[in-house]
Design a protein around this motif. Sequence first.
Motif, mmCIF file in Angstrom:
data_model
loop_
_atom_site.group_PDB
_atom_site.id
_atom_site.type_symbol
_atom_site.label_atom_id
_atom_site.label_comp_id
_atom_site.label_asym_id
_atom_site.label_seq_id
_atom_site.Cartn_x
_atom_site.Cartn_y
_atom_site.Cartn_z
ATOM 1 N N ARG A 97 -26.694 -46.294 4.443
ATOM 2 C CA ARG A 97 -25.999 -46.938 3.992
ATOM 3 C C ARG A 97 -24.979 -46.522 3.144
ATOM 4 N N ALA A 98 -25.862 -45.984 2.110
ATOM 5 C CA ALA A 98 -24.706 -44.565 0.882
ATOM 6 C C ALA A 98 -24.074 -43.372 1.734
ATOM 7 N N GLN A 99 -25.215 -42.981 2.503
ATOM 8 C CA GLN A 99 -24.264 -42.183 3.708
ATOM 9 C C GLN A 99 -22.735 -42.420 4.454
ATOM 10 N N ARG A 100 -23.156 -43.667 4.579
ATOM 11 C CA ARG A 100 -21.994 -44.465 5.550
ATOM 12 C C ARG A 100 -20.310 -44.280 5.053
ATOM 13 N N ARG A 101 -20.909 -44.667 3.019
ATOM 14 C CA ARG A 101 -19.521 -44.798 2.402
ATOM 15 C C ARG A 101 -19.290 -43.700 1.537
ATOM 16 N N ASP A 102 -19.879 -42.721 2.000
ATOM 17 C CA ASP A 102 -20.025 -41.342 1.000
ATOM 18 C C ASP A 102 -21.107 -39.822 2.326
ATOM 19 N N ILE A 103 -20.070 -39.233 2.582
ATOM 20 C CA ILE A 103 -20.769 -38.274 3.678
ATOM 21 C C ILE A 103 -22.233 -37.386 2.981
ATOM 22 N N ARG A 104 -21.019 -37.292 1.676
ATOM 23 C CA ARG A 104 -21.294 -35.648 1.102
ATOM 24 C C ARG A 104 -22.753 -36.989 0.449
ATOM 25 N N HIS A 105 -23.121 -38.417 0.213
ATOM 26 C CA HIS A 105 -23.732 -38.913 -0.527
ATOM 27 C C HIS A 105 -25.461 -37.924 0.117
ATOM 28 N N PRO A 106 -26.544 -37.877 -1.010
ATOM 29 C CA PRO A 106 -27.300 -36.088 -0.860
ATOM 30 C C PRO A 106 -28.794 -37.316 -0.343
ATOM 31 N N GLY A 107 -29.098 -38.770 -0.137
ATOM 32 C CA GLY A 107 -29.875 -39.743 0.293
ATOM 33 C C GLY A 107 -31.226 -39.354 0.879
ATOM 34 N N VAL A 108 -30.054 -39.168 1.927
ATOM 35 C CA VAL A 108 -30.184 -38.928 3.440
ATOM 36 C C VAL A 108 -31.180 -37.682 3.468
ATOM 37 N N GLY A 109 -30.202 -36.406 3.295
ATOM 38 C CA GLY A 109 -31.224 -35.655 3.439
ATOM 39 C C GLY A 109 -32.110 -35.147 1.352
ATOM 40 N N ASP A 110 -32.193 -36.315 0.594
ATOM 41 C CA ASP A 110 -33.607 -36.562 -0.124
ATOM 42 C C ASP A 110 -34.625 -36.888 0.785
ATOM 43 N N ILE A 111 -34.225 -37.772 1.435
ATOM 44 C CA ILE A 111 -35.672 -38.282 2.132
ATOM 45 C C ILE A 111 -36.186 -37.351 3.320
#
Lengths: 397, 428
Positions: free
Chosen positions: B53-67
């Motif tokens: 969800r965070a990535q959809r809002r902001d493509i640079r959000h690191p959440g997916v990469g962190d996971i």
Amino acid sequence: MKAETLERRSFLLGLGGAMALGGTRLALAQGPAGDKRLVVVLLRGALDGLAAVAPYGDPGFATLRGPHAPPEPGQEGGTRDLGGFFGLHPALARLHDLYVADQALVLHAIAGPWRSRSHFEAQDFLECGATQRLPDGWLNRALAAMPAETPGSARRGLALGIDVPLLLRGPVRVGSFASQARARPDTQVLAALARLHRADRELGPAFAEGLRSRGFSSGVLAGLEPPPPGTSGFVTLAGSAARLLADPRGPRVAALELGGWDTHATQGPRLAGALRVLDEGLEALRAGLGAAWAQTAVLVMTEFGRTARINGTQGTDHGTAGVAFLLGGAVRGGRVLADWPGVGPGRLFENRDLAPTLDLRRVAKGLLADHLGLNEAALARAFPNSRDADPLPGLVA
Amino acid sequence: MTPLAAHAAIRFGLGARPEAPVPADPSAWLASQVAPLPELPGPGLGDIQAALRAQRRDIRHPGVGDIFRAEAAAWAARMITTRIPFAERWANFWTNHLTVSRRAFQTTAWLGHYQRAAIRPKCFGRFEDLLLAAYRHPAMLGYFDQNNSTGPTSAIGRRGRGLNENLARECLELHTVTTAARYSQQDVASLARILTGWSSGRGEQFSEADGFLFRADTHEPGTKRLLGREFPPGEEGGAEALRFLANHPATYRALAAKLARHFIADAPSRASLGWIEGAFRDSRGDLAAVARAILAEPEARVPLRKLRSGEDYAIAMLRALGLGTEGAPALLAVLTRLNQSLWNAPAPDGWSDAATEWAAPEQLMRRLDWASELAGRAAAGGGTDPETLAQTVLGPLARTETLAAMRRTGSARDAMIVLLASPEAQRR
């Protein structure tokens, strides 16, 4: 010039003048020790001292090495003269220039106190400064006796390469520096691996093709052709070491290493290639240090020498005494320091190796005392149980 | 170490560790690992949805990469340190069989969870349950574009959306019966219709499940025919079809062959194939029974017959050098250098097990380069004696010529390079 020549002769004739001086080393320690630079170059694999510095003046030598004895100085492809008795391998051209400029000292028939002829044990002893394995190296223990670095300065000790050698490991933290280029195994290791892969139906062809694609043809692996250019990171590392050491706030003590000396077969071309790399690396050190070269001593040492006779595969096997070099603007060079034992009949150690007449620890201790200003207690910590090896005086100006 | 113990660690395990030699009875040690794998901690479905969800809002959000990085690091640390290496190899095998690759970027966040939650808990159970768990996981559904596959006459389909055959085709071709079952294009389309509605929920933001969601409004109504059988409409029809495929004789044969190629030889004998296929048939696809059958197969005891994949090689070397969890970044980095970066297979058929795939000049040179670096670090770290390392890496399977070549080298480092780059270190 005349006096120097005489001095050279006195040493090469085995009179051991400097050793006789004794007891004056405190007087010789001068200048602010903080500006002195010490570089130690480890030649891993055991350099053949008799090939690097040929005792052409010893009549036993030609008999011993036969066609493998290099031409004498002045002849085509001959060694470069070191005062009328020893000749330096022609691949060490720039080292010879330093010798002529009185900035290189050759130490011959030298060995540590170990006699096992095992690379691994001898290298460990060479680095830890004892005849039993210790967890830290003598150069690190020597650093412990030097004043700590001032804030904003680099660590006093610097290891060049991916790894910190045992020589510099220990309680004092040291910096390290590696160039981007990955260190490649030397040609002999590749040749051994190529042999091991040859009979493997699945891996053999691919391994050989991989080596070929990197420029290692079968001729290179057999030691018949020089390895492809750019195979040594040593010269690059030496240049980097020099620039870091030249910095007023940079390190003062550095260690780097070079392999490729274990010349059991086709020693001639292999050794020439390795010596050329060493020569270029030493020149890179000199050039990079600039004005600081005058404050610098570089000790080049190996774990032991090689057999005096050539073996059945045009190489030499593990031996005992060999050669070490000391160079730098701070060094009292232009001399060969040797209590020459001879290589004629009955003169070899165990009828096989050049006999040791100079303890390598005496050279290291002499440097630590006179160049870095270590006191007796600090020397004893650097080289435990070395009372039988007193510091050799007169190595540096 | 006996040859059999060395072989057990090398072929069935992930390579020996210096402080954990294979126990005196290697067969019992391997058999004891045929048991449900321990549950692993990690981000849950809700955490992954939040990151997406965070990535959809902001493509640079690191959440997916962190996971992804945390999951990859945990996997790498487990590979280096595990004391149940056969069980971990088994889980990796099934993860690779049911490959989901992050080359399809939408799968990245799910991959660690996929192995932890879908593969590991089921890989010593029935194959049908493993297949179902994988097919209900958002990683698989996303990888094969199943989420938008819509029955043409479903409520949504009537508005103009349609089938996506991707998952159905790969299910038949790669995961179950294979082309040996001579299925037709009609079978592919039929399975695609059967599986319509199988999708992943989009999480609480859309008032949907975080994981699997059956969307009745995209499901194709009516009974469907697959390989001569009829399957009813609804979610249960899909599950029935997958169970049918999972237990098809052609699936048993294909899985037996793939396992034999992994655990026995590139060209296993008919006897080996028949033995493993028999275990599938007799147990109705119980993977624990199959694992025990493979461990008991005499031909699986011929040592060093398989070439290590890049991943196998890297894990074994780090284990032999006694690295701990701190070796995880090094493992992940070298996987990329050896062209086998984690969960990143180029295609849905996963990584190959065949020697022809790995005995490539550049592959071997890269292994050599890495061996050289490893040896340098080991020599510099002290305490690693080349002969002792040879004992750990190969035990009595080290050839005398390799040991002799090691002794002839000029340094501990060079001796270790010869060992780690030797032909037998490339094998398992």
